[in-house]
Write an enzyme that holds these catalytic residues in place. Sequence first.
Site, PDB file in Angstrom:
ATOM      1  N   GLY A   7      -1.532   8.115  19.366  1.00 34.20           N
ATOM      2  CA  GLY A   7      -2.694   8.917  19.533  1.00 34.20           C
ATOM      3  C   GLY A   7      -3.990   7.392  19.980  1.00 34.20           C
ATOM      4  NE  ARG A  10     -12.853   5.956  13.048  1.00 38.24           N
ATOM      5  CZ  ARG A  10     -11.708   5.080  12.514  1.00 38.24           C
ATOM      6  NH1 ARG A  10     -10.723   4.954  12.095  1.00 38.24           N
ATOM      7  NH2 ARG A  10     -12.994   3.882  11.713  1.00 38.24           N
ATOM      8  N   GLY A  12      -7.083  11.378  14.897  1.00 37.41           N
ATOM      9  CA  GLY A  12      -6.279  12.127  13.515  1.00 37.41           C
ATOM     10  C   GLY A  12      -4.930  11.895  12.859  1.00 37.41           C
ATOM     11  CB  THR A  33       1.740  -2.759   9.081  1.00 39.25           C
ATOM     12  OG1 THR A  33       0.620  -2.163  10.213  1.00 39.25           O
ATOM     13  CG2 THR A  33       2.639  -1.669   8.853  1.00 39.25           C
ATOM     14  CG  HIS A  48      -7.590   4.322   6.411  1.00 36.70           C
ATOM     15  ND1 HIS A  48      -6.568   4.902   6.962  1.00 36.70           N
ATOM     16  CD2 HIS A  48      -8.041   3.434   7.475  1.00 36.70           C
ATOM     17  CE1 HIS A  48      -6.363   5.259   7.873  1.00 36.70           C
ATOM     18  NE2 HIS A  48      -7.743   4.394   8.873  1.00 36.70           N
ATOM     19  CD  GLU A  60      -2.099  -4.549   0.364  1.00 34.07           C
ATOM     20  OE1 GLU A  60      -2.281  -5.511   0.354  1.00 34.07           O
ATOM     21  OE2 GLU A  60      -3.802  -3.695   0.694  1.00 34.07           O
ATOM     22  CG  ASP A  78      -1.718   3.466   9.274  1.00 37.10           C
ATOM     23  OD1 ASP A  78      -1.800   4.099  10.284  1.00 37.10           O
ATOM     24  OD2 ASP A  78      -3.070   4.532   8.864  1.00 37.10           O
TER      25      ASP A  78
END
Length: 170
Positions: A7, A10, A12, A33, A48, A60, A78
């Site tokens: 997406g 922001r 979602g 990442t 986050h 990480e 992510d």
Amino acid sequence: MIIYVTGGVRSGKSRFAMDLALQKSANPVYVATSRIWDEDFAERVKRHQDERGPEWTSLESERDIHLLPLAGKVAVIDCVTLWLTNLFVAFEYNVEKSLAAFKAEIDALAAIDANFIIISNEIGMGVHAETEAGRKFTDLQGWANQYVAAVAREAIMMVSGLPLILKSTK
């Protein structure tokens, strides 16, 4: 198994992916990442981090995510865009090498007995990039997204906080 969530900014994506992970596991893993590029980005990362509770294990890794201890876990990765940025820089803006490395990484993850929720951005739906590097990266992102979506069991696109199911083979 891979679930792909994509997406715009922001839209979602992260919230949806994290909620989904918590439905699948009491102790999910969050794989970040990104590098911290500047102060603004550090604030985004902190936001986050603050959204995750103590039930989350955070790891990480800028590359080689398949080497992390993820077997048997539910993991949110992510995100593809930042992961690709790391590869793109490491391979000196070579799209072919970056894409090959990314595909190999996705194949390695798919071979692990785990559930991955992989978040990405749809960056090619907006303004055409002004620079050659920007145009190359937009192409790379599009091809990488197509690859993850093809490998994934499910693909969801987030728009205005709402999930649109693109693919489901439950």
